[in-house]
Write a protein that holds these residues in place. Sequence first.
Motif, PDB file in Angstrom:
ATOM      1  N   MET A   1       0.850  -1.192   0.000  1.00 50.59           N
ATOM      2  CA  MET A   1       0.000   0.000   0.000  1.00 50.59           C
ATOM      3  C   MET A   1       0.885   1.242   0.000  1.00 50.59           C
ATOM      4  SD  MET A   1      -2.820   1.193   2.847  1.00 50.59           S
ATOM      5  CE  MET A   1      -3.658   2.773   2.675  1.00 50.59           C
ATOM      6  N   SER A   2       0.568   2.194  -0.879  1.00 49.45           N
ATOM      7  CA  SER A   2       1.336   3.440  -0.963  1.00 49.45           C
ATOM      8  C   SER A   2       0.620   4.529  -0.176  1.00 49.45           C
ATOM      9  CB  SER A   2       1.493   3.853  -2.435  1.00 49.45           C
ATOM     10  OG  SER A   2       2.176   5.070  -2.528  1.00 49.45           O
ATOM     11  N   TRP A   3       1.304   5.077   0.833  1.00 49.76           N
ATOM     12  CA  TRP A   3       0.713   6.108   1.679  1.00 49.76           C
ATOM     13  C   TRP A   3       0.881   7.474   1.010  1.00 49.76           C
ATOM     14  CZ3 TRP A   3      -1.758   5.373   6.383  1.00 49.76           C
ATOM     15  CH2 TRP A   3      -1.718   4.066   6.891  1.00 49.76           C
ATOM     16  N   LEU A   4      -0.186   8.280   1.082  1.00 53.61           N
ATOM     17  CA  LEU A   4      -0.121   9.633   0.531  1.00 53.61           C
ATOM     18  C   LEU A   4       0.781  10.522   1.362  1.00 53.61           C
ATOM     19  CD1 LEU A   4      -1.199  11.779  -1.466  1.00 53.61           C
ATOM     20  CD2 LEU A   4      -3.117  12.156   0.091  1.00 53.61           C
ATOM     21  N   ASP A   6       3.257  10.672   5.343  1.00 55.84           N
ATOM     22  CA  ASP A   6       3.904   9.966   6.443  1.00 55.84           C
ATOM     23  C   ASP A   6       3.113  10.233   7.717  1.00 55.84           C
ATOM     24  OD1 ASP A   6       5.548   9.080   8.514  1.00 55.84           O
ATOM     25  OD2 ASP A   6       7.390   9.614   7.445  1.00 55.84           O
ATOM     26  N   PRO A   7       2.596   9.206   8.395  1.00 51.53           N
ATOM     27  CA  PRO A   7       1.825   9.434   9.625  1.00 51.53           C
ATOM     28  C   PRO A   7       2.595  10.221  10.680  1.00 51.53           C
ATOM     29  CG  PRO A   7       1.505   7.186   8.870  1.00 51.53           C
ATOM     30  CD  PRO A   7       2.589   7.785   8.007  1.00 51.53           C
ATOM     31  N   ARG A   8       3.938  10.148  10.651  1.00 48.10           N
ATOM     32  CA  ARG A   8       4.717  10.931  11.620  1.00 48.10           C
ATOM     33  C   ARG A   8       4.543  12.419  11.387  1.00 48.10           C
ATOM     34  NH1 ARG A   8      10.329   7.942  10.625  1.00 48.10           N
ATOM     35  NH2 ARG A   8       9.499   8.216   8.518  1.00 48.10           N
ATOM     36  N   HIS A   9       4.316  12.812  10.138  1.00 47.08           N
ATOM     37  CA  HIS A   9       4.087  14.224   9.849  1.00 47.08           C
ATOM     38  C   HIS A   9       2.758  14.694  10.425  1.00 47.08           C
ATOM     39  CE1 HIS A   9       6.978  13.973   6.124  1.00 47.08           C
ATOM     40  NE2 HIS A   9       7.602  13.859   7.299  1.00 47.08           N
ATOM     41  N   LEU A  10       1.790  13.775  10.534  1.00 50.17           N
ATOM     42  CA  LEU A  10       0.515  14.130  11.159  1.00 50.17           C
ATOM     43  C   LEU A  10       0.700  14.437  12.637  1.00 50.17           C
ATOM     44  CD1 LEU A  10      -1.957  11.517   9.610  1.00 50.17           C
ATOM     45  CD2 LEU A  10      -1.339  13.788   8.761  1.00 50.17           C
ATOM     46  N   VAL A  11       1.579  13.697  13.292  1.00 54.33           N
ATOM     47  CA  VAL A  11       1.875  13.974  14.702  1.00 54.33           C
ATOM     48  C   VAL A  11       2.471  15.362  14.844  1.00 54.33           C
ATOM     49  CG1 VAL A  11       3.235  13.247  16.698  1.00 54.33           C
ATOM     50  CG2 VAL A  11       2.193  11.517  15.201  1.00 54.33           C
ATOM     51  N   THR A  12       3.353  15.714  13.932  1.00 54.97           N
ATOM     52  CA  THR A  12       3.959  17.053  13.964  1.00 54.97           C
ATOM     53  C   THR A  12       2.910  18.123  13.733  1.00 54.97           C
ATOM     54  OG1 THR A  12       6.067  16.183  13.176  1.00 54.97           O
ATOM     55  CG2 THR A  12       5.676  18.540  12.873  1.00 54.97           C
ATOM     56  N   LEU A  13       2.055  17.938  12.739  1.00 51.52           N
ATOM     57  CA  LEU A  13       0.986  18.914  12.473  1.00 51.52           C
ATOM     58  C   LEU A  13       0.087  19.084  13.692  1.00 51.52           C
ATOM     59  CD1 LEU A  13      -0.723  20.704  10.591  1.00 51.52           C
ATOM     60  CD2 LEU A  13      -1.913  18.617   9.857  1.00 51.52           C
ATOM     61  N   ALA A  14      -0.271  17.974  14.338  1.00 46.61           N
ATOM     62  CA  ALA A  14      -1.147  18.049  15.506  1.00 46.61           C
ATOM     63  C   ALA A  14      -0.489  18.849  16.621  1.00 46.61           C
ATOM     64  CB  ALA A  14      -1.500  16.642  15.990  1.00 46.61           C
ATOM     65  N   ALA A  15       0.818  18.652  16.822  1.00 40.10           N
ATOM     66  CA  ALA A  15       1.524  19.405  17.867  1.00 40.10           C
ATOM     67  C   ALA A  15       1.564  20.893  17.534  1.00 40.10           C
ATOM     68  CB  ALA A  15       2.938  18.856  18.040  1.00 40.10           C
ATOM     69  N   VAL A  16       1.812  21.226  16.274  1.00 47.34           N
ATOM     70  CA  VAL A  16       1.868  22.640  15.861  1.00 47.34           C
ATOM     71  C   VAL A  16       0.537  23.325  16.131  1.00 47.34           C
ATOM     72  CG1 VAL A  16       2.026  24.164  13.850  1.00 47.34           C
ATOM     73  CG2 VAL A  16       3.709  22.333  14.162  1.00 47.34           C
ATOM     74  N   VAL A  40       6.036  19.997   7.892  1.00 44.70           N
ATOM     75  CA  VAL A  40       4.739  20.555   7.506  1.00 44.70           C
ATOM     76  C   VAL A  40       4.736  20.893   6.017  1.00 44.70           C
ATOM     77  CG1 VAL A  40       3.162  22.496   7.827  1.00 44.70           C
ATOM     78  CG2 VAL A  40       4.230  21.406   9.819  1.00 44.70           C
ATOM     79  N   ALA A  41       5.832  21.447   5.521  1.00 46.12           N
ATOM     80  CA  ALA A  41       5.922  21.765   4.098  1.00 46.12           C
ATOM     81  C   ALA A  41       5.848  20.499   3.250  1.00 46.12           C
ATOM     82  CB  ALA A  41       7.230  22.518   3.823  1.00 46.12           C
ATOM     83  N   GLU A  42       6.490  19.424   3.690  1.00 48.21           N
ATOM     84  CA  GLU A  42       6.443  18.161   2.947  1.00 48.21           C
ATOM     85  C   GLU A  42       5.031  17.582   2.943  1.00 48.21           C
ATOM     86  OE1 GLU A  42       8.400  16.791   1.009  1.00 48.21           O
ATOM     87  OE2 GLU A  42       7.662  14.732   0.830  1.00 48.21           O
ATOM     88  N   LEU A  43       4.345  17.738   4.074  1.00 45.87           N
ATOM     89  CA  LEU A  43       2.959  17.274   4.154  1.00 45.87           C
ATOM     90  C   LEU A  43       2.086  18.041   3.169  1.00 45.87           C
ATOM     91  CD1 LEU A  43       1.029  15.372   5.670  1.00 45.87           C
ATOM     92  CD2 LEU A  43       0.747  17.169   7.396  1.00 45.87           C
ATOM     93  N   GLU A  44       2.267  19.348   3.101  1.00 43.97           N
ATOM     94  CA  GLU A  44       1.492  20.166   2.171  1.00 43.97           C
ATOM     95  C   GLU A  44       1.810  19.798   0.723  1.00 43.97           C
ATOM     96  OE1 GLU A  44       2.540  24.087   3.581  1.00 43.97           O
ATOM     97  OE2 GLU A  44       0.689  24.248   4.752  1.00 43.97           O
ATOM     98  N   ARG A  45       3.064  19.488   0.450  1.00 45.78           N
ATOM     99  CA  ARG A  45       3.442  19.103  -0.908  1.00 45.78           C
ATOM    100  C   ARG A  45       2.763  17.798  -1.303  1.00 45.78           C
ATOM    101  NH1 ARG A  45       6.484  15.827  -3.668  1.00 45.78           N
ATOM    102  NH2 ARG A  45       7.238  14.717  -1.828  1.00 45.78           N
ATOM    103  N   ARG A  46       2.700  16.849  -0.365  1.00 49.38           N
ATOM    104  CA  ARG A  46       2.144  15.545  -0.699  1.00 49.38           C
ATOM    105  C   ARG A  46       0.628  15.580  -0.875  1.00 49.38           C
ATOM    106  NH1 ARG A  46       5.337  10.689   2.454  1.00 49.38           N
ATOM    107  NH2 ARG A  46       7.477  11.377   1.998  1.00 49.38           N
ATOM    108  N   VAL A  47      -0.060  16.387  -0.073  1.00 48.24           N
ATOM    109  CA  VAL A  47      -1.521  16.437  -0.195  1.00 48.24           C
ATOM    110  C   VAL A  47      -1.969  17.484  -1.200  1.00 48.24           C
ATOM    111  CG1 VAL A  47      -1.831  15.574   2.148  1.00 48.24           C
ATOM    112  CG2 VAL A  47      -1.845  18.044   1.736  1.00 48.24           C
TER     113      VAL A  47
END
Length: 307
Positions: A1-4, A6-16, A40-47
């Motif tokens: 399965m290819s993830w859109l 990284d779940p670790r980036h979600l943890v960072t976003l939640a903390a921010v 956060v920038a990488e998360l925005e790029r991926r979504v």
Amino acid sequence: MSWLFDPRHLVTLAAVVRLGSFAAAAEELGYTQSAVSQQVAELERRVGARVVVRRPVRATEAGQVLLDTEAAISVSMSRAATELAALADGTGGEVRLGAFISAAASIVPPALARLRATHPAVHITLRELEQRETHALLFRGEIDLAITFDYEHAPGPVPAGLMQEHLMDDPIMVVLPVGHPLAGADSLTPADLPSDAWINTAVDVRDLAASPVDGDRGSGHRLDFDGMDFRTALNLVAAGLGVALLPRLLVLDAPPSVVVLPMRQPTLVRRLYTCRLDTRGVTASIRRLEMYLREAAAELCNTAPIL
């Protein structure tokens, strides 16, 4: 399965978002502020969308979708951690037991009641099985533990990869209608009854090949029962349609319209076992259930009337 993402980036976003600051999130997570910004920038790029507004710091609509996802993942991970810990000490998880009908109706209920009392968080599944299904279900991982049987005169091989432990002996009894002329005897051998009196059952009688049990099939008075359920044979006897060989476990609560007598030589004994995969590690709940089944079997042998 290819993830859109990284779940670790979600943890960072939640903390921010929760702390309202990239710097505070970096301190809590043990990152540099630059690393938090990069995640956060990488998360925005991926979504392909902005997930956070910087001044003041708050989640965008896309960011809120990801925060909801992060919350669901956190709950699932916590539940998994709790269940794994419970599996380790035997207080939770699942136990799937397979048993043939007469064992499921006699030995199993008190054993499962004890398991429920000592391990209330364990989810219990009981499947009534025919003997021929059991080993395949164990190998496929569809059940964790089974009650199996063979006969003293015809022991069955244990397939490689499985282990079984003796549970109890279950003698085969002669069952007659209450008004039968031999109902008052102390014991019987199949040779005492004519061949057309017998209702054939799934009891293994290969050592009685010379007896009337296997003779004269097709007789007008004989009832040839083609089935595996001993209860049906018991009801046929109760209806006065013949006599049968049946395991004692089945006739512990026999109807008043039948008489149950022990066999004289040659005797037949069905041997019961617990059976499971031969693995190095076994959960505490399965080991506990094995112990409770042995206790229930021993109590049944000690309290069952000598018929």
